[in-house]
Design an enzyme around this catalytic site. Sequence first.
Site, PDB file in Angstrom:
ATOM      1  N   CYS A  76      38.135  22.639 -41.237  1.00  0.00           N
ATOM      2  CA  CYS A  76      36.705  22.615 -40.899  1.00  0.00           C
ATOM      3  C   CYS A  76      36.072  23.995 -41.057  1.00  0.00           C
ATOM      4  O   CYS A  76      34.952  24.112 -41.537  1.00  0.00           O
ATOM      5  CB  CYS A  76      36.491  22.176 -39.452  1.00  0.00           C
ATOM      6  N   ASP A  77      36.772  25.027 -40.623  1.00  0.00           N
ATOM      7  CA  ASP A  77      36.112  26.320 -40.440  1.00  0.00           C
ATOM      8  C   ASP A  77      36.603  27.434 -41.353  1.00  0.00           C
ATOM      9  O   ASP A  77      36.017  28.523 -41.365  1.00  0.00           O
ATOM     10  CB  ASP A  77      36.287  26.782 -38.973  1.00  0.00           C
ATOM     11  N   CYS A 106      40.584  24.356 -36.132  1.00  0.00           N
ATOM     12  CA  CYS A 106      40.631  23.538 -37.347  1.00  0.00           C
ATOM     13  C   CYS A 106      40.381  24.385 -38.589  1.00  0.00           C
ATOM     14  O   CYS A 106      39.230  24.780 -38.859  1.00  0.00           O
ATOM     15  CB  CYS A 106      39.589  22.421 -37.245  1.00  0.00           C
TER      16      CYS A 106
END
Length: 334
Positions: free
Chosen positions: A160-161, A157
């Site tokens: 997200c990261d 992701c």
Amino acid sequence: MEFSLVGVPEETKRSVTPAESNSEPDVRNIIIIGSGPAGLAASLYASRAHLDPLLLTGDDIGGQVSLTSEVENYPGFPDSITGPELVQKMQEQAEKFGTVVHIDTVTAVNLESYPFKLSTYERDYKARALIIATGASHRKLNVPGEERLIGRGVSYCATCDGWFFNGKEIVVVGGGDSALEEGIFLTRFASKVTIIHRRDELRAGKTLQKRAFNNDKIDFIWNTVVEEIVGDEKVNGVRLHNRVTGEDSFFPTEGVFVFIGHTPNSQLFEGQLEVDDHGYLVVDRHYMTSKEGVWAAGEVADSTFRQVITSAGMGASAAIMVERWLGEKEEIGA
Ligand code: NAP
């Protein structure tokens, strides 16, 4: 009780208790399983048809699109919209017309009984009709080091990261739309993104290809597979194998983002609904599954299109068919 679906912290997902008692469940007109674009569009249409739908979100709230950085091809948003924002708008719209959203995951279904029976982490349900919109999950490389280093440099992701890789050199694995789109997004953070693809031709659409080729921060390694992700506490490189030359090499990197496609989340229905060779639920042209009264929409039943708009369209269509079917059966409850 109604719950907000977007932005729920991981630790609270299973602790929310719906208001109903866990004794003999009421029979709902329709339960929609899954909260991606297919489930949310189905909820919108079902609530506007006064079917009082219940949406059970599942663990992956919002579906894959909620992990997508930019959605540029959903009509109505010419300047693009982020995945989480789009999901939030869809949820608001469905709730506005009366969809009840429970943050809960279905753990078992019994489609032999009618009304159909469902169990979740929290309680049991009965429904006259079901729409399955459980989507698909990201595929893993299944190479040594991958599982162990998830969250320590291995990610699925970018939204997200990506931030954790500010100024770092990272790799993206895959050659489809996701790999390129997320690779381009990751150049906002990383100093360099190397896309590793197993062939010498990309599967991604031409527009994305052009954007990736024109991006100074993106490099490609062709005809190459990742054989191992290396690192003790965190990733420090990948072992590569060139499928044409046979050459093996080590490529130093701190981040490995894997975007190599998805597998349908149909395991829950194994033995009760027909699936194809790849596990996709088989549906007719009105999206009814092999069981009358059970429909499927979105990526759990679509191996071809797999777009936000096509999933939403399937969800809306399935809800229309549920309304007609229940109407014909004169089954709609108060
Ligand atoms: P995809 O189209 O199935 O592409 C998967 C990519 O990963 C392919 O390039 C494939 O290689 C590669 N791959 C698969 N297994 C691999 C393995 N074990 N090791 C190494 N490489 C592997 O998946 P996706 O990119 O996630 O896209 C899924 C769907 O969503 C598609 O329909 C796509 O069009 C859609 N999507 C659209 C957009 C957009 O329109 N903006 C954005 C994202 C996704 P091969 O090419 O050799 O098979």
